[in-house]
Design a protein around this motif. Structure first.
Motif, short mmCIF file in Angstrom:
data_model
loop_
_atom_site.label_atom_id
_atom_site.label_comp_id
_atom_site.label_asym_id
_atom_site.label_seq_id
_atom_site.Cartn_x
_atom_site.Cartn_y
_atom_site.Cartn_z
N SER A 1 0.66 -0.96 0.20
CA SER A 1 -0.21 0.09 0.15
C SER A 1 0.74 1.24 -0.10
O SER A 1 2.06 0.97 -0.36
N GLY A 2 0.24 2.58 0.04
CA GLY A 2 0.59 3.44 -0.11
C GLY A 2 1.99 3.73 1.54
O GLY A 2 3.50 5.02 1.04
N GLY A 3 1.74 3.36 2.41
CA GLY A 3 2.13 3.42 3.72
C GLY A 3 3.61 1.77 3.81
O GLY A 3 4.00 1.86 4.88
N ALA B 1 5.88 0.65 -0.90
CA ALA B 1 5.78 0.11 -2.56
C ALA B 1 5.64 1.79 -2.88
O ALA B 1 5.64 2.38 -4.58
N GLY B 2 3.62 1.85 -2.64
CA GLY B 2 3.23 2.30 -2.84
C GLY B 2 3.64 3.92 -2.99
O GLY B 2 3.55 4.91 -3.76
N GLU B 3 4.13 3.96 -2.08
CA GLU B 3 5.52 5.80 -1.49
C GLU B 3 6.17 5.53 -2.56
O GLU B 3 6.20 6.99 -3.62
N PHE C 1 6.22 4.37 -5.95
CA PHE C 1 5.54 5.35 -6.94
C PHE C 1 5.29 6.29 -6.99
O PHE C 1 4.99 7.31 -8.17
N ASP C 2 4.34 6.52 -5.61
CA ASP C 2 4.28 8.24 -5.47
C ASP C 2 5.29 9.27 -6.05
O ASP C 2 4.99 10.17 -6.28
N LYS C 3 6.48 8.88 -4.76
CA LYS C 3 7.90 9.64 -5.46
C LYS C 3 8.38 9.69 -6.53
O LYS C 3 9.02 9.86 -6.98
N GLY D 1 0.12 8.32 -7.59
CA GLY D 1 1.46 7.76 -8.79
C GLY D 1 1.82 7.09 -9.49
O GLY D 1 1.92 6.75 -10.47
N GLY D 2 0.44 5.64 -8.51
CA GLY D 2 1.01 4.71 -9.25
C GLY D 2 0.29 4.20 -10.46
O GLY D 2 0.65 3.50 -12.07
N PRO D 3 -1.21 4.52 -10.50
CA PRO D 3 -1.71 4.71 -11.90
C PRO D 3 -1.27 5.96 -12.95
O PRO D 3 -1.58 5.70 -13.71
N ILE E 1 1.91 6.80 -13.36
CA ILE E 1 2.83 5.71 -14.00
C ILE E 1 2.57 4.75 -14.58
O ILE E 1 2.99 4.60 -15.94
N GLU E 2 1.06 3.51 -13.84
CA GLU E 2 0.91 2.60 -15.41
C GLU E 2 0.83 3.38 -16.39
O GLU E 2 0.87 2.66 -17.50
N ARG E 3 0.25 4.39 -16.74
CA ARG E 3 -0.08 4.98 -18.19
C ARG E 3 0.73 5.42 -18.76
O ARG E 3 0.67 5.20 -19.77
N GLY F 1 -4.27 -4.11 -0.78
CA GLY F 1 -3.63 -2.59 -0.77
C GLY F 1 -3.91 -2.09 -2.35
O GLY F 1 -3.98 -2.65 -3.50
N GLY F 2 -3.66 -0.86 -2.10
CA GLY F 2 -3.79 -0.37 -3.76
C GLY F 2 -2.37 -0.49 -4.46
O GLY F 2 -3.31 -0.39 -5.65
N VAL F 3 -1.54 -1.29 -4.93
CA VAL F 3 -0.16 -0.98 -5.24
C VAL F 3 -0.56 -2.61 -5.91
O VAL F 3 -0.71 -3.35 -6.81
#
Ligand code: KG4
Ligand code: ZN
Length: 348
Positions: free
Chosen positions: A137-139, A163-165, A167-169, A180-182, A184-186, A274-276
């Motif tokens: 997740s983000g945390g 992992a989510g963090e 992607f966000d960074k 950030g995850g979605p 980056i995916e796009r 989790g979100g990822v």
């Protein structure tokens, strides 16, 4: 007799309430995502707490209306008590305790990551222990072996960013939005991951690194590549490749460590949470590597923060373990994962 549970989630930037007829019949589910954080490029804790305070009343009322139940019909109020942003958690916990007291119902504090673990089981009744779980997740980033619900053997976790963090960074570095995850995916879909070489930290190290994760060095490496591309005047053409390479590196690491856990435990059922877990690249790569092993992942709505999973985890603790919280329940940013212990290391 079925158990009617109101779930409440306010640990980060989603205000959510759900009515669950345990174990798995979702009578209603409301998720309000706080869009305001976008302009800040990340979650602003004070803003999150204030928004929960403004909206939680309406979110719960809507969930109860849609489920056609009144507070007095409920058997249990389950609320995320941690971990998360303490101000945000506090809003949900105080609301849940007050409502439970007014309705004369029991209340239970739920651990946010145990709830993420239950999210998949809501949609996939076959996602039962024993299984290997990857919670991303983000945390948090955790690799677990779950012999039975309520018992969690920790194989590895992140030593720095989640992992989510990461992607966000990375998204911020690439001039993309939050979360950030979605994003980056796009962008990665237009890029070639082989055009940029990025490291895979802790992938081939000593036995103590076997299951742990580290993503901050990967982010630093990406920053270096991004700056070099900018200096060469190749920023616009390189950005999709940078996004694709970053996503591929994170996915490689997550997949490899999860497959190690499968090999070491001999358990061929894997549950994502989790979100990822939303990442198509992650799901596809894991499915491929697992072959005829089983992979269960939540749908997008249940992979990011939501109250349905909180209701489900609360129902388990209340009905199966006989637990409940008192009105002295407090929100804790660092709430320990119940039933978590380190699994003895495997010889390399
Ligand atoms: O579980 P979650 O909603 O919140 C926490 O408990 O932290 O996870 C949010 C995280 C964010 O960091 C977001 O970037 C990431 O999940 N995420 C993704 C994707 N969708 C969401 N990461 C990679 N690929 C995705 N498609
Ligand atoms: Zn979460």
């Amino acid at each position: 007799m079925s158990l009617l549970v109101l779930g409440i989630e306010t640990s980060c930037d989603e205000t959510s309430a759900a009515v669950l007829e345990a174990p798995r019949r979702l009578r209603s589910h409301v998720i309000l995502s706080q869009d305001a954080h976008r302009v800040f490029g990340g979650v602003v804790p004070e803003l999150a707490a204030r928004t929960h305070l403004r909206t939680l009343d309406r979110v719960v009322a809507t969930a109860l209306e849609e489920a056609r139940v009144r507070g007095s019909d409920l058997d249990l109020v389950a609320v995320t008590a941690g971990p998360g942003l303490v101000g945000a958690l506090l809003v949900g916990v105080v609301w849940a305790k007050t409502a439970a007291w007014a309705w004369g119902k029991p209340v239970i504090g739920v651990h946010h990551m145990e709830a993420h673990l239950f999210a998949t089981e809501l949609e996939h009744p076959e996602a039962q222990p024993p299984f290997v779980a990857l919670l991303v997740s983000g945390g948090h980033t955790m690799l677990l072996f779950v012999p039975r619900w309520g018992e969690y053997e920790l194989l590895g976790q992140t030593r720095d960013d989640a992992a989510g963090e990461a992607f966000d960074k990375a998204a911020k570095l690439l001039g993309l939005g939050y979360p950030g995850g979605p994003e980056i995916e796009r962008l990665a879909a237009q890029g070639d991951p082989t055009r940029v070489r990025l490291p895979r930290p802790l992938l081939h190290g000593p036995p103590e690194d076997r299951y742990d994760f580290s993503f901050s060095g990967l982010k630093t490496a990406l920053r270096g590549k991004a700056q070099a591309a900018q200096a060469r005047g190749a920023w616009e053409t390189e950005r999709p490749h940078l996004a694709a390479a970053f996503q591929a590196a994170v996915v490689d690491i997550l997949v490899e460590k999860t497959c190690r856990a499968v090999a070491d435990t001999g358990c061929r059922r894997v549950v994502l949470g989790g979100g990822v877990a939303n990442s198509r690249a992650l799901r596809t790569a894991l499915r491929e590597r697992l072959g005829d092993g089983e992979l269960y992942a939540p749908s997008p709505r249940l992979s990011t923060d939501n109250a349905a999973m909180v209701a489900r985890a609360g129902a388990f603790r209340f009905a199966t373990l006989g637990e409940s919280s008192g009105l002295d329940l407090v929100a804790r940013a660092d709430l320990p994962f119940p039933g978590l212990r380190r699994r003895a290391p495997v010889p390399a």
